[in-house]
Design an enzyme around this catalytic site. Sequence first.
Site, PDB file in Angstrom:
ATOM      1  N   GLY A  23       5.827  -4.615  22.968  1.00  0.00           N
ATOM      2  CA  GLY A  23       5.096  -4.910  21.704  1.00  0.00           C
ATOM      3  C   GLY A  23       3.749  -3.991  21.843  1.00  0.00           C
ATOM      4  N   GLN A  74      15.332  -8.149  21.513  1.00  0.00           N
ATOM      5  CA  GLN A  74      14.129  -8.695  21.595  1.00  0.00           C
ATOM      6  C   GLN A  74      14.221 -10.018  20.591  1.00  0.00           C
ATOM      7  OE1 GLN A  74      14.393  -5.568  21.820  1.00  0.00           O
ATOM      8  NE2 GLN A  74      12.903  -4.491  22.609  1.00  0.00           N
ATOM      9  N   ASP A  76       4.521  -0.374  15.212  1.00  0.00           N
ATOM     10  CA  ASP A  76       4.033   0.529  16.596  1.00  0.00           C
ATOM     11  C   ASP A  76       2.872   1.619  16.347  1.00  0.00           C
ATOM     12  OD1 ASP A  76       6.797  -0.632  17.563  1.00  0.00           O
ATOM     13  OD2 ASP A  76       5.804  -0.283  19.333  1.00  0.00           O
ATOM     14  N   ASN A  79       8.460   1.484  13.761  1.00  0.00           N
ATOM     15  CA  ASN A  79       8.548   0.308  14.188  1.00  0.00           C
ATOM     16  C   ASN A  79      10.126   0.240  14.804  1.00  0.00           C
ATOM     17  OD1 ASN A  79       7.832  -2.532  14.736  1.00  0.00           O
ATOM     18  ND2 ASN A  79       9.221  -2.904  13.315  1.00  0.00           N
ATOM     19  N   LYS A  80      10.410  -0.845  15.603  1.00  0.00           N
ATOM     20  CA  LYS A  80      11.877  -0.901  16.061  1.00  0.00           C
ATOM     21  C   LYS A  80      12.927  -0.630  15.525  1.00  0.00           C
ATOM     22  CE  LYS A  80      12.349  -2.066  19.561  1.00  0.00           C
ATOM     23  NZ  LYS A  80      12.253  -1.248  20.700  1.00  0.00           N
TER      24      LYS A  80
END
Length: 350
Positions: free
Chosen positions: A51, A202, A243, A253-254
């Site tokens: 994270g 996650q 991110d 991001n993811k």
Amino acid sequence: MEYKKIVDTLYWDNDSLYLLDQRFLPHRVDYRCCRTYRDTVDAIKEMSVRGAPAIGISAAFGMASAARESLQKGYNTVQMLSFLEEAAAELNRARPTAVNLYWAIKRIENILQDNLESEPAAIYKAVLSEAKIMHEEDIKNNRLIGAHGNNLVPSKASILTHCNAGALATGGYGTALGVIRAVFESGKDIHVFIDETRPLLQGARITAFELEQEKIPATLITDSSAAYLMSRGEIDLVVVGADRIAANGDVANKIGTYNLAVLAAYHELPFYIAAPLSTIDPEIDSGSDIIIEERSGSEVTGFGECCVAPQGIAVLNYAFDITPANLITAIVTEKGIISTPDRNKIKSLY
Ligand code: MRU
């Protein structure tokens, strides 16, 4: 409903950094002790801590470990500063996409600049104090993000989130989950759909753990369910973390975040990013310049000890993707909300 913290993401005790080892969640709540800065580098690489904001804060404490190691080695100021430079370089290389890591190290480097003539013990004290300040600030910022984000959510809402942008991805409280927490605390009637988030899960392991602990109503879904749920009118909005945010508002991001943004646009649903200002990288012009981490294929071919794919199959395992700014309804930061983000609006934030 008051937010009660379940577990600490990380803490500093007895001259060491303790990280909740997120690889074992939800089955084991274990802390990984990092005595040296290299221990922290390994913990970030192995994703015991993950994270964007949590990585940044850990790296700052990693620099405090390096300062303490210098004291133990009996270094003078010059030797210590050179050792800290090495530590900064190694910590910076631990993971490539989340800018919070570089941002945090930069803040510690600024403290070092102010202490070029200081005694080693004073340098250690100053670095540790800055790391602690960054940790506290992050929690405060997340609460502000939550309060701003709450204004975007109607009194009854079904919310989709991806990955984990919660207390455990930050110093505490969370960004996307910070918004969800604030909405829940304010008494609104919400239900959260959690993408499991392949391959490291996650969502299933960490977001589900956080929401379960706090009794926030939630349902776990497979990543591929989002379109179907949206088509049935079962999702009202999407909120995720980030991110790295480029100067033009594109967001890393993811992996799978971009899919959700496209789906949300098609179904005319709001798509929100919740992130602190430390996630904005003004030096990166657009999303295409962001380095996307590529991780081991073994994360895709199996989970833990269990292998699910034939040996030798080629695998592509990007950990993040880029959502273009034009698919983002708004970015929620501690400074407030910017709708339809663009270069000028991003610039107005810093
Ligand atoms: O690979 P991870 O688990 O570090 O990825 C985390 C994410 O993509 C989060 O959404 C992001 O870091 C924001 S956390 C507040």
